[in-house]
Structures are given as structure tokens and as C-alpha cells.
Write an enzyme that holds these catalytic residues in place. Structure first.
Site, PDB file in Angstrom:
ATOM      1  N   TYR A  15       0.812  -1.224   0.000  1.00  0.00           N
ATOM      2  CA  TYR A  15       0.000   0.000   0.000  1.00  0.00           C
ATOM      3  C   TYR A  15       0.836   1.261   0.000  1.00  0.00           C
ATOM      4  CZ  TYR A  15       0.383   1.257   5.016  1.00  0.00           C
ATOM      5  OH  TYR A  15       0.819   1.654   6.248  1.00  0.00           O
TER       6      TYR A  15
ATOM      7  N   ARG B  49      -9.103 -21.520  -1.453  1.00  0.00           N
ATOM      8  CA  ARG B  49      -8.804 -22.551  -0.456  1.00  0.00           C
ATOM      9  C   ARG B  49      -7.736 -21.980   0.483  1.00  0.00           C
ATOM     10  NH1 ARG B  49      -4.197 -25.341  -3.321  1.00  0.00           N
ATOM     11  NH2 ARG B  49      -3.858 -23.787  -4.902  1.00  0.00           N
TER      12      ARG B  49
ATOM     13  N   LYS C 218       6.600  -1.710   1.573  1.00  0.00           N
ATOM     14  CA  LYS C 218       5.465  -1.172   2.351  1.00  0.00           C
ATOM     15  C   LYS C 218       4.299  -2.135   2.163  1.00  0.00           C
ATOM     16  CE  LYS C 218       3.146   3.239   3.181  1.00  0.00           C
ATOM     17  NZ  LYS C 218       3.202   3.202   4.650  1.00  0.00           N
TER      18      LYS C 218
HETATM   19  N1  PMP Z   1       8.458   4.658   7.689  1.00  0.00           N
HETATM   20  C1  PMP Z   1       7.329   3.953   7.734  1.00  0.00           C
HETATM   21  C2  PMP Z   1       7.338   2.620   8.398  1.00  0.00           C
HETATM   22  C3  PMP Z   1       6.134   4.460   7.197  1.00  0.00           C
HETATM   23  O1  PMP Z   1       4.998   3.754   7.251  1.00  0.00           O
HETATM   24  C4  PMP Z   1       6.154   5.750   6.612  1.00  0.00           C
HETATM   25  C5  PMP Z   1       4.877   6.313   6.051  1.00  0.00           C
HETATM   26  N2  PMP Z   1       4.661   5.879   4.744  1.00  0.00           N
HETATM   27  C6  PMP Z   1       7.364   6.463   6.574  1.00  0.00           C
HETATM   28  C7  PMP Z   1       8.503   5.887   7.130  1.00  0.00           C
HETATM   29  C8  PMP Z   1       7.437   7.818   5.942  1.00  0.00           C
HETATM   30  O2  PMP Z   1       7.310   7.718   4.554  1.00  0.00           O
HETATM   31  P1  PMP Z   1       6.689   8.866   3.671  1.00  0.00           P
HETATM   32  O3  PMP Z   1       7.532  10.091   3.866  1.00  0.00           O
HETATM   33  O4  PMP Z   1       6.779   8.344   2.283  1.00  0.00           O
HETATM   34  O5  PMP Z   1       5.292   9.069   4.111  1.00  0.00           O
END
Ligand code: PMP
Length: 296
Positions: free
Chosen positions: A37, A105, A157
């Protein structure tokens, strides 16, 4: 959610009324966190901020788990514009989820025939307490370690955020707003949904990718801005002890932007107020956002 404006929901590029929006119980995103995501936001009612970078990171995350993203950036961008037109909020929080799809399943092995499912949630952008920006927020250095890169790379992510959920639960139990996690080598990694920076003797440092972190988009924007502004900046390993004696600490993320951290485990960071470098970074962030918005 009575009385509140409901989020706009799109499933496989079709907008569905919020009350009717549902995911089959056999969806692997639900069963195993087998999904990736992104969270994007808008500013000043314009297009999602840096959507191209978020899309690239989504592709990277999907590749990391052997999943195909079933849409192009163009298709996503156009559909998001349609979704946002249905929302009455001035600015939006946008969650883009791609799950590996629905099993017929119970088998951990994902068959090639699975059809990925795309879910888009468009809501109003979350606002963090004003005091966080003015006085600073507190963090706890928690006992929960950040996932080992070789086990589940934090630079994927994925929909499996249990590591971070456990960390923030521990932080809240300790009365802190957020958690910072160490890795197996006792080095600083990141907060539960933000990247971490510290300032020592005027030099800004942030954990290097090898420490096991998500490559934040906000982190990347600031990194480029520091270089342009010739501000002393380094990516490196940061030990727990160094972190605890930093002059200043701040965290960054798409929704929270730049938040000063003025307390770690109940102890003040530096003078216990947002420091001069952090304030400069907050100003620089605002200028960067405006510069990027003016360019697009
Ligand atoms: N680390 C983690 C674990 C995150 O979930 C996020 C948020 N996406 C970030 C760092 C910061 O990333 P970004 O600047 O792309 O929002």
C-alpha cells in the site's frame, strides 16, 4: 461515522457506496497481510502530491513480494481525480492498496491465477495536534525491534504492519506519542510510520537504508533540499547511545510532514523545545512543498 462525511471507496476502479464497500473474507490481504500500500495526500486541492514517486514505491514494494500492480500511473491518476471529485473535503488522505486477491482454499502458496484487487480510500487529510509542531512530540525507544531486512524488508510497504502496531502499542503504554525502533544491532531505524532524523553539532543525520527502514518520500524530498541548500547532512548508522544524546530530533512523513521530537523516554532532547535546525527544516519543507506544487 454518523454525521461525518464518509470516505470515498473504490474497489477495482469502481466507486462503491461506503456502507456497501466490503472485501471477501478469503482475500489474502485480510488472511495474511499479503498486500502492498501507499498513503498519498493532496495540498491546496491539487493533484495527489508526488503521486509518481508513491507509484514507483508501490511498484517496488509489489516487486519485493512478487506481486503485479494491475494499473498504470496514468490510470490511477485519472481515477483518483474522479474519486476526489466525489468527495467534499478540501484536501485528501488517499490510501492505495493492492492485495494479492482472493483464495478459493487455505493455502499459503499464492497461485499464479490469483487476480490482484485494488482498493482506494479517499478521506479527509488527518491533522496532528498543533502542539506537536509548536512544542514538539514525545517518543519512546521501544523494546520491539524493527523487522530484519532479510526477514521482511522494511523498505517493502506491505499490508503487514504488525511490527509497527506492536511498537506503537508499547509507546502509548509508556505515555509517548510514537515509538522509535532499533534494529538487531542496537541502531536506530525509524518511527512506526515516519523516518527519523537527529541533529548533532549542526549536522543532520538519518539512518541509512542498510539500517532497515522504509525509503520515505518526505525523507527523499528533504535529502534533495539539504543538498541544494548545502546543509550538512549524512545517512549513516546511528547507535542508540548517539541518538539519546542528540541536540535535536525530528520525524518526517507524508501526512505529518515534519514534527519536532522534544522528549525521548521522558527525557528532554537538547533544551526540550524544537531546536533551530529543526525549525529551519520545517520552513524548508514548507518551501519545498510550495515549490513542487508550483511546478506541477
Ligand atoms: N516509515 C514507515 C514505516 C512508514 O509507514 C512511513 C509512512 N509511509 C514512513 C517511514 C514515511 O514515509 P513517507 O515520507 O513516504 O510518508
Amino acid at each position: 461515522m454518523a454525521g461525518k462525511l464518509k470516505p470515498v471507496v473504490s474497489i477495482n476502479f469502481e466507486v462503491v457506496p461506503f456502507e456497501k464497500a466490503s472485501i471477501p473474507v478469503m482475500d489474502r490481504g485480510f488472511l495474511y497481510g499479503d498486500s502492498v500500500y501507499e498513503v498519498v495526500r493532496t495540498y491546496r486541492k491539487t493533484a495527489p502530491f508526488l503521486l509518481d514517486r508513491h507509484y514507483r514505491r508501490l511498484l517496488h514494494s509489489a516487486e519485493g513480494i512478487g506481486l503485479r500492480v494491475p494499473f498504470t500511473l496514468e490510470k490511477l491518476s485519472k481515477h483518483l481525480a474522479d474519486c476526489m471529485a466525489k468527495s467534499a473535503h478540501p484536501d485528501h488522505y488517499i490510501r492505495i492498496i493492492v492485495s494479492r486477491g482472493e483464495d478459493d482454499r487455505f493455502d499459503l502458496y499464492p497461485e499464479e491465477t490469483l487476480v490482484p484487487r485494488t482498493i482506494l480510500l479517499i478521506d479527509k487529510v488527518k491533522v496532528f495536534p498543533k502542539e506537536y509542531y509548536e512544542q514538539g512530540a514525545s517518543i519512546a525507544l521501544v523494546s520491539v525491534r524493527r523487522n530484519l531486512r532479510q526477514a521482511l524488508d522494511p523498505n517493502i510497504k506491505s499490508g503487514n504492519y504488525l511490527n509497527n502496531v506492536m511498537a506503537i502499542m508499547e509507546a502509548k503504554r509508556k505515555g509517548a506519542a510514537d515509538a522509535v525502533m532499533l534494529n538487531y544491532e542496537n541502531c536506530v531505524t525509524e518511527a512506526t510510520a515516519s523516518n527519523v532524523f537527529m541533529v548533532c553539532g549542526g549536522v543532520i543525520s538519518t539512518p541509512q537504508m542498510e539500517s532497515g527502514i522504509l525509503e520515505g518520500i518526505s525523507r527523499g524530498v528533504l535529502k534533495e533540499a539539504f543538498a541544494r541548500e548545502k546543509m550538512p547532512f549524512e545517512e549513516r548508522r546511528i547507535s542508540r547511545d548517539e541518538f539519546l544524546t542528540a541536540d535535536e530530533v525530528f520525524i518526517t512523513g507524508t501526512v505529518k510532514e515534519v514534527i519536532p521530537i522534544t522528549k525521548i523516554d521522558e527525557r528532554p532532547v537538547g533544551k526540550g523545545v524544537p531546536g533551530p535546525v529543526t525549525r529551519k527544516v520545517m520552513d524548508l519543507w514548507r518551501r519545498e512543498v510550495n515549490r513542487i506544487l508550483d511546478r506541477t
